[in-house]
Write an enzyme that holds these catalytic residues in place. Structure first.
Site, mmCIF file in Angstrom:
data_model
loop_
_atom_site.group_PDB
_atom_site.id
_atom_site.type_symbol
_atom_site.label_atom_id
_atom_site.label_comp_id
_atom_site.label_asym_id
_atom_site.label_seq_id
_atom_site.Cartn_x
_atom_site.Cartn_y
_atom_site.Cartn_z
ATOM 1 N N GLU A 86 0.893 -1.176 0.000
ATOM 2 C CA GLU A 86 0.000 0.000 0.000
ATOM 3 C C GLU A 86 0.925 1.218 0.000
ATOM 4 O O GLU A 86 1.032 1.925 -0.996
ATOM 5 C CB GLU A 86 -0.906 -0.027 1.241
ATOM 6 C CG GLU A 86 -1.807 1.198 1.382
ATOM 7 C CD GLU A 86 -2.607 1.233 2.700
ATOM 8 O OE1 GLU A 86 -2.221 0.533 3.656
ATOM 9 O OE2 GLU A 86 -3.609 1.985 2.767
ATOM 10 N N ASP A 89 -12.349 -0.285 2.017
ATOM 11 C CA ASP A 89 -11.332 -0.084 3.057
ATOM 12 C C ASP A 89 -11.931 0.537 4.327
ATOM 13 O O ASP A 89 -12.226 -0.188 5.277
ATOM 14 C CB ASP A 89 -10.162 0.747 2.515
ATOM 15 C CG ASP A 89 -8.859 0.524 3.258
ATOM 16 O OD1 ASP A 89 -8.791 -0.357 4.136
ATOM 17 O OD2 ASP A 89 -7.871 1.234 2.947
HETATM 18 N N1 LIG Z 1 -5.763 1.296 4.659
HETATM 19 C C1 LIG Z 1 -5.283 0.752 5.783
HETATM 20 N N2 LIG Z 1 -3.993 0.342 5.828
HETATM 21 C C2 LIG Z 1 -3.494 -0.169 6.942
HETATM 22 N N3 LIG Z 1 -4.189 -0.330 8.066
HETATM 23 C C3 LIG Z 1 -5.480 0.057 8.068
HETATM 24 N N4 LIG Z 1 -6.397 0.013 9.044
HETATM 25 C C4 LIG Z 1 -7.529 0.535 8.543
HETATM 26 N N5 LIG Z 1 -7.348 0.914 7.275
HETATM 27 C C5 LIG Z 1 -6.068 0.620 6.954
HETATM 28 ZN ZN LIG Z 2 -7.177 -1.775 4.738
#
Ligand SMILES: Nc1ncnc2[nH]cnc12
Ligand SMILES: [Zn+2]
Length: 343
Positions: A198, A276
């Site tokens: 990410e 998400d």
């Molecule tokens: N996008 C994300 N990346 C990492 N941890 C998270 N916890 C909630 N959303 C998240």
């Molecule tokens: Zn997440």
């Protein structure tokens, strides 16, 4: 902008959601209602003030406010109410199946009992017509030892969750930090997923696959920086649970126009679309689909492929997947014909 017929088809199509943090579905109105109900002080004087604080610069700036929001959750009923609200929204957006993340350490650290967290969320799932399963996430900024303690605490509820995941602050907390606890969870027959790629580098996607042996990668959008890794993800059809609005809100991409979702699809990857943390990032499943179809060169065949991918990547028995996939295909056969769009 997408044409209105295509928009209606995409909004109405059957969907699976595989990357939703239930604490990220907590809307400001519910945060205020639960704060009042539980007598928890909030550092914001109104819903509008809280919402105006949702201007994130990166993952950590979001996580700080997300953990603060979750502090109003104290009782089993609070977890039930939060989950019920999400499931009602999912149902309204034609989500037929959802696999919900929850972060027990965010709550047990405040003295909330594991049983209240899991039972509240699970009871709401049982009461919903939407097919729903739970995935317990370990917070990667905490230690592996704490993850083991959390697992022990959750095992009396083993029948109420299907898998485990890894979330929170990615950079500096690589997947391999959790190799032993993931190995233990594999022995227990749990499904394994992890956030990787990410904000973190492609190397984290590799170690999530090799050291943790995950079955899906959450986000994974940075894989394209590594051609060999991308080829492997395509060959092995490892699903990526991509979250478009999250990626733009957390500045992984500056604008939706810059998102690499089409390149991921063109590389043959099993891409799925997910929300998400919908209460924080500007929307649920249909808002995510609207955003990508508005900004990117996507058409009807992509819609069908994305809808199918969600069910293909789900942790469901094959017969159930096949039934959902048949529903998707029937939907597209009917709607494409009705709108005079060639399939
Ligand atoms: N996008 C994300 N990346 C990492 N941890 C998270 N916890 C909630 N959303 C998240
Ligand atoms: Zn997440």
């Amino acid at each position: 902008m997408m044409n209105p017929q295509l928009r209606a088809i995409v909004r109405g199509m059957p969907k699976a959601e595989l990357h939703i943090h239930i604490e990220g579905s907590l809307e400001p109105e519910l945060i205020f209602a639960l704060a009042a109900r539980n007598g928890v002080p909030l550092g914001y004087e109104s819903v509008e003030h809280l919402r105006s604080a949702y201007a994130f610069t990166d993952l950590q700036s979001f996580l700080d406010i997300y953990y603060a929001g979750a502090s109003v959750l104290l009782k089993e009923q609070d977890f039930y109410d939060m989950t019920q609200a999400y499931l009602q929204r999912a149902e309204a957006e034609n989500v037929l199946h959802t696999e919900i993340f929850f972060d027990p350490q965010t709550h047990t650290a405040r003295g909330v009992a594991m049983a209240d967290v899991i039972n509240g969320i699970h009871r709401a799932c049982q009461d919903s017509p939407v097919s729903a399963a739970l995935i317990l996430c370990f917070l990667r900024h905490l230690s592996e030892e704490e993850a083991f303690e959390t697992l022990e605490d959750a095992l009396p509820h083993r029948d109420k969750f299907i898998g485990i995941g890894l979330d929170s602050s990615e950079v500096g907390n690589p997947p391999e930090k959790f190799s032993r606890v993931f190995a233990r969870c594999r022995e227990l027959g749990l499904h394994l997923v992890a956030h990787a790629g990410e904000e973190g580098p492609p190397a984290y996607i590799r170690t999530a696959l090799d050291d943790l042996q995950v079955e899906r990668i959450d986000h994974g959008v940075r894989c394209l920086e590594d051609t060999e890794l991308t080829a492997r993800l395509a060959r092995e059809q490892i699903a990526l649970t991509v979250c478009p609005l999250s990626n733009t809100k957390l500045r992984v991409f500056d604008q939706m126009h810059d998102h690499n979702l089409v390149q991921l699809l063109d590389a043959g990857l099993l891409v799925t679309v997910n929300s998400d943390d919908p209460a924080y990032f500007g929307g649920y499943m249909n808002d995510n689909f609207d955003a990508i179809f508005d900004a990117l060169p996507l058409g009807l065949s992509h819609a069908q492929r994305l809808a199918r991918n969600g069910f293909i990547a789900a942790f469901l028995p094959q017969a159930q997947k096949d039934a959902f996939l048949a529903t998707v295909d029937a939907y597209f056969a009917q709607h494409a014909a009705a709108h005079g769009i060639a399939q």
